[in-house]
Scaffold this active site. Structure first.
Site, short mmCIF file in Angstrom:
data_model
loop_
_atom_site.label_atom_id
_atom_site.label_comp_id
_atom_site.label_asym_id
_atom_site.label_seq_id
_atom_site.Cartn_x
_atom_site.Cartn_y
_atom_site.Cartn_z
N ARG A 121 30.85 38.04 43.62
CA ARG A 121 32.29 37.82 43.40
C ARG A 121 33.06 38.51 44.52
NH1 ARG A 121 33.42 37.06 37.08
NH2 ARG A 121 34.13 35.03 37.70
N GLN A 126 34.16 33.07 47.16
CA GLN A 126 35.06 32.62 46.08
C GLN A 126 34.95 31.12 45.80
OE1 GLN A 126 38.87 34.21 46.98
NE2 GLN A 126 39.35 34.65 44.85
N ASP A 129 32.11 30.11 43.45
CA ASP A 129 32.04 30.89 42.21
C ASP A 129 32.17 30.01 40.96
OD1 ASP A 129 32.29 32.70 40.16
OD2 ASP A 129 33.98 33.80 41.03
N SER A 132 33.91 31.51 37.77
CA SER A 132 35.37 31.42 37.76
C SER A 132 35.84 30.00 37.47
CB SER A 132 35.96 31.89 39.09
OG SER A 132 35.87 33.28 39.18
N TYR A 226 35.03 44.63 37.00
CA TYR A 226 34.62 44.26 35.64
C TYR A 226 34.94 45.37 34.65
CZ TYR A 226 32.03 40.20 37.30
OH TYR A 226 31.69 39.00 37.83
#
Ligand code: NAD
Length: 369
Positions: A121, A126, A129, A132, A226
């Site tokens: 991440r 991105q 991903d 996501s 996280y």
């Protein structure tokens, strides 16, 4: 290089790993793409669209046995693993932390496997991903599902038949899915509030027009942005604040997760019993066991007059756009890993290394990692 895209066989899975736009890009790169007949039908993509993009249509045998690279959404079944060509590569969701036996089988067949959930991440990765992209779809769909189970309207209405006050929606866990749930509930006209153990998301919640439910001295952010588990005292404070807030809510969407851990239990039976009859909870964390102690993964239950949904694979319910986003993620990864028409497995690469779970007959990640 031949790329194969099978029709997904997992129960309820409606997505497809590749959409025609990605096929066109691969064909331009000089790659040959075979799509299993009917692979895109449940995502509302006809075979003809793949052919027009330059793919060949094939049967399951040609997709698996003749392909150097197989692209999937869900982990392969035992039968599918047996069909993969030795020396080929597989890119798919694989749930590697809980599927050691599958990884051993892939390794034994000499398959190089990349797990899409292990895309780092980072800013550079991105656009690959899938966690996501699919969480974005899940957050949206959770609100629609919840709204459709309510016996109330969410927007405020002033009509000749009287005035309806706006519904109240509460989102627990304001990560990717939660933020999309907030935005969707706001678009439907609800008054939205949200709670997360990472105080850093407060501004993001507020920028979407929702209220952040503050809990004094609760903060649990680990490395990489996280969450980590709350200690007992913090948990107690958070529980009391949620119990106080939830009783007045019409729609609750819970998305709280802690990487590598079961979903935290946040909503107790006592809290459910305090809610108004007809209220709805959508537990987006159901796949990891759920955030509500009454959630039954894959089922809808009614307890104390409250409807509790534990949907599995919300993203698949919006199959067309979820596939489009998944396909774009996978396309970006393939363009990164294929150089001059050849799959280049550089295990020192910061993206390829962490994603590669089997190579040269070896499983590359530890148990439970
Ligand atoms: P996730 O699915 O692991 O968790 C969802 C949310 O639940 C998180 O916001 C977490 O803080 C929250 N949560 C956990 N325990 C909770 C509890 N007991 N009560 C309330 N909330 C709780 O997270 P995610 O949505 O995948 O992503 C989380 C973060 O990861 C992002 O907000 C971001 O910082 C980072 N991220 C970075 C990138 C990138 O740089 N490419 C991409 C995606 C996400």
């Amino acid at each position: 290089m031949h790329i194969g895209v099978p029709k997904e066989t997992a129960s309820g899975e409606q997505r497809v790993a590749l959409v025609p736009a990605a096929v066109s890009s691969f064909v331009k790169m000089g790659l040959d793409v075979v799509i299993e007949r009917g692979a895109g039908l449940e995502a509302r993509i006809p075979d003809q669209a793949y052919e027009e993009a330059g793919a060949r249509l094939g049967d399951p045998a040609s997709v698996f046995e003749a392909s150097d690279l197989v692209l999937k959404v869900q982990k392969p079944s035992a039968d599918e693993v047996g069909r993969l060509k030795s020396g080929s590569a597989l890119v798919s969701l694989l749930h590697p932390a809980t599927n050691r036996a599958l990884l051993e089988q892939l390794g034994q067949r000499g398959v190089t496997a990349f797990a899409m959930e292990l895309v780092p991440r980072t800013t550079k990765a991105q656009s690959m991903d899938v966690l996501s992209s699919q969480a974005t779809v899940a957050g949206y769909q959770a609100v629609l599902l919840g709204a459709s189970h309510l016996s109330r309207l969410l927007p405020m209405l002033t009509t000749a038949a009287g005035t309806i006050p706006p519904g109240k929606a509460f989102v627990i866990g304001a990560g990717v899915a939660g933020l999309q749930a907030i935005a969707t509930a706001r678009r439907l006209g609800a008054v939205v509030s949200a709670f997360d153990v990472r105080p850093v998301v407060k501004e993001q919640v507020q920028s979407l027009g929702a209220r952040f439910v503050e809990v004094e001295a609760v903060a649990a952010e680990a490395a990489g942005g996280y969450a980590k588990e709350l200690d007992a005292e913090q948990q107690d404070r958070a529980n009391r604040a949620i119990a106080e807030h939830i009783r007045d809510m019409d729609l609750v969407i819970t998305t709280a997760q802690i990487p590598g851990r079961p979903s935290p239990k946040i909503i107790t039976e006592e809290m459910v019993a305090s809610m108004r009859p007809g209220s709805v909870i959508v537990d987006v964390a159901a796949e990891g066991g759920g955030n509500c102690t009454l959630t039954r993964p894959g089922e809808t239950v009614s307890v104390h007059g409250v409807t509790i949904l534990g949907p599995l694979n919300l993203a698949s319910m919006v199959s067309h756009h979820a596939s489009q986003m998944y396909s774009k993620n996978i396309q970006t990864f393939i363009e990164y890993v294929v150089k001059d028409g050849v799959l280049t497995v550089d295990l020192d690469d910061p993206i390829i290394g962490p994603m590669c779970v089997t190579h040269d007959g070896q499983v590359r990640i530890g148990e439970g990692s």
